[in-house]
Scaffold this motif. Structure first.
Motif, PDB file in Angstrom:
ATOM      1  N   PRO A  62       0.820  -1.215   0.000  1.00  0.00           N
ATOM      2  CA  PRO A  62       0.000   0.000   0.000  1.00  0.00           C
ATOM      3  C   PRO A  62       0.854   1.264   0.000  1.00  0.00           C
ATOM      4  CG  PRO A  62       0.031  -0.986   2.179  1.00  0.00           C
ATOM      5  CD  PRO A  62       0.771  -1.921   1.271  1.00  0.00           C
ATOM      6  N   ALA A  63       0.350   2.281  -0.656  1.00  0.00           N
ATOM      7  CA  ALA A  63       0.979   3.599  -0.603  1.00  0.00           C
ATOM      8  C   ALA A  63       0.441   4.338   0.622  1.00  0.00           C
ATOM      9  CB  ALA A  63       0.670   4.372  -1.875  1.00  0.00           C
ATOM     10  N   LEU A  64       1.013   5.481   0.907  1.00  0.00           N
ATOM     11  CA  LEU A  64       0.544   6.309   2.015  1.00  0.00           C
ATOM     12  C   LEU A  64      -0.571   7.257   1.579  1.00  0.00           C
ATOM     13  CD1 LEU A  64       4.049   7.226   3.503  1.00  0.00           C
ATOM     14  CD2 LEU A  64       2.448   5.472   4.311  1.00  0.00           C
ATOM     15  N   ILE A  65      -0.774   7.373   0.266  1.00  0.00           N
ATOM     16  CA  ILE A  65      -1.778   8.277  -0.302  1.00  0.00           C
ATOM     17  C   ILE A  65      -2.501   7.563  -1.432  1.00  0.00           C
ATOM     18  CG2 ILE A  65      -0.444  10.341   0.260  1.00  0.00           C
ATOM     19  CD1 ILE A  65      -0.609   9.580  -3.363  1.00  0.00           C
ATOM     20  N   THR A  66      -3.529   8.196  -1.954  1.00  0.00           N
ATOM     21  CA  THR A  66      -4.178   7.728  -3.178  1.00  0.00           C
ATOM     22  C   THR A  66      -4.183   8.898  -4.155  1.00  0.00           C
ATOM     23  OG1 THR A  66      -5.553   6.158  -1.976  1.00  0.00           O
ATOM     24  CG2 THR A  66      -6.288   6.791  -4.181  1.00  0.00           C
ATOM     25  N   SER A  67      -3.623   8.678  -5.320  1.00  0.00           N
ATOM     26  CA  SER A  67      -3.495   9.745  -6.312  1.00  0.00           C
ATOM     27  C   SER A  67      -4.849  10.343  -6.656  1.00  0.00           C
ATOM     28  CB  SER A  67      -2.837   9.208  -7.580  1.00  0.00           C
ATOM     29  OG  SER A  67      -2.630  10.250  -8.511  1.00  0.00           O
ATOM     30  N   GLY A  68      -4.895  11.669  -6.682  1.00  0.00           N
ATOM     31  CA  GLY A  68      -6.119  12.377  -7.031  1.00  0.00           C
ATOM     32  C   GLY A  68      -6.453  12.226  -8.503  1.00  0.00           C
ATOM     33  N   GLY A  69      -7.723  12.356  -8.793  1.00  0.00           N
ATOM     34  CA  GLY A  69      -8.192  12.278 -10.161  1.00  0.00           C
ATOM     35  C   GLY A  69      -9.684  12.450 -10.204  1.00  0.00           C
ATOM     36  N   GLY A  70     -10.219  12.458 -11.392  1.00  0.00           N
ATOM     37  CA  GLY A  70     -11.655  12.589 -11.546  1.00  0.00           C
ATOM     38  C   GLY A  70     -12.005  13.664 -12.551  1.00  0.00           C
ATOM     39  N   PHE A  71     -13.252  14.102 -12.501  1.00  0.00           N
ATOM     40  CA  PHE A  71     -13.762  15.101 -13.430  1.00  0.00           C
ATOM     41  C   PHE A  71     -14.280  16.303 -12.671  1.00  0.00           C
ATOM     42  CE2 PHE A  71     -13.772  11.251 -15.833  1.00  0.00           C
ATOM     43  CZ  PHE A  71     -13.376  11.653 -17.094  1.00  0.00           C
ATOM     44  N   SER A  72     -13.919  17.466 -13.145  1.00  0.00           N
ATOM     45  CA  SER A  72     -14.329  18.709 -12.516  1.00  0.00           C
ATOM     46  C   SER A  72     -15.817  18.975 -12.709  1.00  0.00           C
ATOM     47  CB  SER A  72     -13.532  19.876 -13.105  1.00  0.00           C
ATOM     48  OG  SER A  72     -13.984  21.095 -12.562  1.00  0.00           O
ATOM     49  N   THR A  73     -16.432  19.518 -11.667  1.00  0.00           N
ATOM     50  CA  THR A  73     -17.804  19.998 -11.773  1.00  0.00           C
ATOM     51  C   THR A  73     -17.821  21.503 -12.017  1.00  0.00           C
ATOM     52  OG1 THR A  73     -17.918  20.264  -9.387  1.00  0.00           O
ATOM     53  CG2 THR A  73     -18.736  18.182 -10.302  1.00  0.00           C
ATOM     54  N   LEU A  74     -16.628  22.134 -12.032  1.00  0.00           N
ATOM     55  CA  LEU A  74     -16.515  23.582 -12.214  1.00  0.00           C
ATOM     56  C   LEU A  74     -15.973  23.981 -13.578  1.00  0.00           C
ATOM     57  CD1 LEU A  74     -14.937  24.513  -8.760  1.00  0.00           C
ATOM     58  CD2 LEU A  74     -17.337  24.699  -9.438  1.00  0.00           C
ATOM     59  N   PHE A  75     -15.083  23.159 -14.132  1.00  0.00           N
ATOM     60  CA  PHE A  75     -14.372  23.530 -15.354  1.00  0.00           C
ATOM     61  C   PHE A  75     -14.617  22.522 -16.466  1.00  0.00           C
ATOM     62  CE2 PHE A  75     -11.751  25.068 -11.797  1.00  0.00           C
ATOM     63  CZ  PHE A  75     -11.842  26.427 -12.028  1.00  0.00           C
ATOM     64  N   ASN A  76     -14.812  23.023 -17.670  1.00  0.00           N
ATOM     65  CA  ASN A  76     -14.936  22.157 -18.837  1.00  0.00           C
ATOM     66  C   ASN A  76     -13.564  21.705 -19.312  1.00  0.00           C
ATOM     67  OD1 ASN A  76     -17.727  22.249 -18.978  1.00  0.00           O
ATOM     68  ND2 ASN A  76     -17.729  24.047 -20.300  1.00  0.00           N
ATOM     69  N   ARG A  77     -13.564  20.609 -20.023  1.00  0.00           N
ATOM     70  CA  ARG A  77     -12.344  20.063 -20.607  1.00  0.00           C
ATOM     71  C   ARG A  77     -11.804  21.041 -21.651  1.00  0.00           C
ATOM     72  NH1 ARG A  77     -14.731  16.021 -22.269  1.00  0.00           N
ATOM     73  NH2 ARG A  77     -15.247  16.721 -24.358  1.00  0.00           N
ATOM     74  N   GLY A  78     -10.490  21.228 -21.681  1.00  0.00           N
ATOM     75  CA  GLY A  78      -9.863  22.047 -22.711  1.00  0.00           C
ATOM     76  C   GLY A  78      -9.923  21.328 -24.050  1.00  0.00           C
ATOM     77  N   SER A  79     -10.038  22.066 -25.135  1.00  0.00           N
ATOM     78  CA  SER A  79     -10.132  21.445 -26.468  1.00  0.00           C
ATOM     79  C   SER A  79      -8.903  20.594 -26.779  1.00  0.00           C
ATOM     80  CB  SER A  79     -10.330  22.516 -27.542  1.00  0.00           C
ATOM     81  OG  SER A  79      -9.237  23.414 -27.560  1.00  0.00           O
ATOM     82  N   TYR A  80      -7.765  20.905 -26.170  1.00  0.00           N
ATOM     83  CA  TYR A  80      -6.545  20.110 -26.384  1.00  0.00           C
ATOM     84  C   TYR A  80      -6.739  18.656 -25.971  1.00  0.00           C
ATOM     85  CZ  TYR A  80      -6.103  21.360 -21.435  1.00  0.00           C
ATOM     86  OH  TYR A  80      -6.356  21.560 -20.100  1.00  0.00           O
ATOM     87  N   ALA A  81      -7.713  18.364 -25.091  1.00  0.00           N
ATOM     88  CA  ALA A  81      -7.920  17.001 -24.588  1.00  0.00           C
ATOM     89  C   ALA A  81      -9.080  16.284 -25.271  1.00  0.00           C
ATOM     90  CB  ALA A  81      -8.150  17.041 -23.083  1.00  0.00           C
TER      91      ALA A  81
END
Length: 192
Positions: A62-81
């Motif tokens: 086990p690690a000491l943390i869990t890497s953050g991730g997910g989808f924003s409810t505030l910001f839209n995806r940039g067109s680059y993605a």
């Protein structure tokens, strides 16, 4: 600008003290679309030969943390993605309650780097730590070295990295190691 994706997985730090608060939200400021969000990985089964997986307390070891991730409810995806998202998204596989966010929300992290088993000095003693705050400066250092080479060759630096990173992933996917295993539905202390 490079920002750590957070150490509380997709669940969010609030879930540490209240498991009913487990969510599917990307942390702020990592979800801002004008920065590069950096997540953390670790070696699968603690062995470099087995590849990498998402850094998580759910792993063995086990690690000491869990890497953050997910989808924003505030910001839209940039067109680059957009192209990357279209390759990733499979209709019908959306997380419950996330259908509208996954279709438009900014997903993080943009990239990940090893964030497990870093050795630091703390008040004169060596400590082992984990974190997206370990992975982020390591990745930023790699970009700084690339910028140094570009400038020494009389070229412009990368600048905002995301358009370049996503374009490179589209045109030359072998440059990246796509992390497709792991569980970030945990925090630093619990799994949801």
């Amino acid at each position: 600008v490079f920002i750590a994706s957070g150490d509380s997985g997709v669940a969010g730090r609030g879930a540490n003290s209240d498991p009913s608060a487990c969510g599917f939200d990307a942390s702020w400021p990592a979800s801002i679309p004008y920065i590069t969000s950096v997540g953390a990985t670790q070696f699968t089964n603690g062995n470099p030969a087995d590849g990498e997986t998402t850094c998580s307390i759910h792993n063995n070891p086990p690690a000491l943390i869990t890497s953050g991730g997910g989808f924003s409810t505030l910001f839209n995806r940039g067109s680059y993605a957009d192209a990357a998202w279209k390759k990733w998204f499979v209709p019908g596989n959306e997380a419950k309650g996330q259908q509208s966010v996954e279709k438009t929300g900014r997903g993080i992290p943009d990239v990940s780097a090893n964030g497990h088993n870093y050795q630091i000095m703390n008040q004169g003693s060596i400590e082992t730590v984990d974190g997206t705050s370990c992975a982020t400066p390591a990745f930023a250092g790699m970009i700084a070295l690339i910028n140094d080479r570009l400038l020494n060759a009389g070229k412009s630096p990368i600048g905002f990295a995301n358009p370049t990173l996503y374009s490179l992933a589209e045109s030359t996917p072998d440059v990246f190691n796509d992390i497709t295993t792991g569980n970030n539905k945990c925090t630093e202390g619990i799994c949801c």
